[in-house]
Design an enzyme around this catalytic site. Structure first.
Site, mmCIF file in Angstrom:
data_model
loop_
_atom_site.group_PDB
_atom_site.id
_atom_site.type_symbol
_atom_site.label_atom_id
_atom_site.label_comp_id
_atom_site.label_asym_id
_atom_site.label_seq_id
_atom_site.Cartn_x
_atom_site.Cartn_y
_atom_site.Cartn_z
ATOM 1 C CD GLN A 121 79.068 42.619 41.372
ATOM 2 O OE1 GLN A 121 79.533 43.720 41.603
ATOM 3 N NE2 GLN A 121 79.366 41.941 40.294
ATOM 4 C CB SER B 162 81.392 45.974 48.193
ATOM 5 O OG SER B 162 82.030 46.206 46.961
ATOM 6 C CG LEU B 163 76.336 47.764 44.924
ATOM 7 C CD1 LEU B 163 76.381 48.912 43.950
ATOM 8 C CD2 LEU B 163 75.629 46.568 44.326
ATOM 9 N NE ARG C 279 81.612 50.542 43.533
ATOM 10 C CZ ARG C 279 81.485 49.288 43.951
ATOM 11 N NH1 ARG C 279 80.564 48.506 43.383
ATOM 12 N NH2 ARG C 279 82.243 48.809 44.906
ATOM 13 C CG HIS D 195 86.841 45.773 47.284
ATOM 14 N ND1 HIS D 195 86.517 47.097 47.505
ATOM 15 C CD2 HIS D 195 85.663 45.139 47.051
ATOM 16 C CE1 HIS D 195 85.203 47.250 47.427
ATOM 17 N NE2 HIS D 195 84.660 46.080 47.147
ATOM 18 C CD GLN E 222 83.481 50.688 48.145
ATOM 19 O OE1 GLN E 222 83.536 50.381 46.969
ATOM 20 N NE2 GLN E 222 82.337 50.765 48.825
#
Length: 293
Positions: free
Chosen positions: A9, A88-89, A113, A196, A245
């Site tokens: 992102q 991440s993503l 998500r 996170h 995660q």
């Protein structure tokens, strides 16, 4: 050895993926399939929306995923990864590109998500901040000193660059302390919430069920995962790491170091922007990097 890496992102921009859609029939078919799966024309927002449209988590995440994964698919025989990883993503893009997840399942998980994270953000006002110029250990120490608010290291991006995540009051306290400790910058980011961090627990619980009910296959190459920065090929381990995660830090510095130790000398970023190429170079100047959009 070739390492393919996939952005997260923040890499989005209006017009992303339009060239692919216009010039590659396979890409066009996949984008249209995505519009059907999502139930709205995400391509309209990607190609001709506004920055505000694209900033919505429920749009940003599937948009970046689609751009990255469709790029990988259109490379055909040229796409022969020795390893993959995503920030991440981007980990979902890396898993689909490596064959651990189908395109359809990957897109549905990413959308779930995004919606779950959006909900978690609305529950608690929270944010993130980029911290430059301090050793990791010092940032960790200062975050641990703040006990009355949630504040944790969230992204270990490269040496001297960490993103912290937590409640607004916690981040404000931490930024003050980090600047006193000698940080070059401690700058709040324009994000919707504390990704996170423990504040994402409601989203983690919601996503865990969706991941559990999705079929994962053995990938064609090791996928280095955010949670432990290690190469994984076992579907059960991949699932467990993917669930963890959302509330755990992204160990990108360690991931790049481990990929290089595993033989990677050529990093190719697939998707919008070039952030990961820059971070890879800050971890190790010797490797070659390139990007495809």
């Amino acid at each position: 050895m070739k390492a393919y890496v996939f952005p997260g992102q923040g890499a989005q921009f209006v017009g992303m993926g339009k060239d692919l859609y216009d010039n590659n029939p396979m890409a066009k078919d996949l984008f249209e399939k995505a519009n059907e799966i999502l139930g709205f024309r995400i391509t309209d927002l990607m190609f001709a929306g506004t920055d505000e449209d694209l900033k919505q988590t429920k749009v940003t995440q599937p948009a970046i995923f689609l751009h990255s994964v469709i790029l990988a698919k259109t490379l055909g025989e040229e796409f022969r990864p020795d390893m993959t990883a995503g920030h991440s993503l981007g980990e979902f893009s890396a898993l689909v590109a490596a064959g651990a997840l189908s395109f359809e399942d990957g897109l549905q998980l990413v959308y779930k998500r995004a919606l779950a994270m959006q909900k978690a953000c609305e529950l608690t006002p929270s944010t993130m901040a980029a911290v430059l110029g301090l050793p990791d250990a010092k940032v960790e120490e200062i975050c641990a000193e703040i006990t009355d608010e949630v504040v944790v290291p969230a992204n270990y991006n490269c040496p001297g660059q960490i993103v912290i995540s937590g409640s607004i009051a916690g981040i404000d306290q931490a930024c003050e302390k980090l600047l006193v400790a000698g940080a070059k910058r401690a700058l709040k980011l324009k994000v919707g919430g504390a990704f996170h961090s423990p504040l994402m627990e409601p989203a983690r619980a919601e996503l865990a069920e969706a991941i559990e009910n999705t079929t994962f296959n053995q990938p064609v190459c090791p996928v280095y995962q955010n949670v432990n920065a290690k190469p994984e090929t076992d579907p059960a381990t991949i699932k467990a790491n993917l669930v963890a995660q959302l509330t755990a830090p992204v160990r990108w510095t360690q991931t790049v170091e481990n990929m290089i130790a595993g033989g990677a000398d050529h990093f190719i970023e697939l998707g919008p922007g070039n952030v990961l190429q820059g971070l890879v170079k800050k971890v190790n100047k010797e490797v070659t990097t390139e990007g495809k959009q």
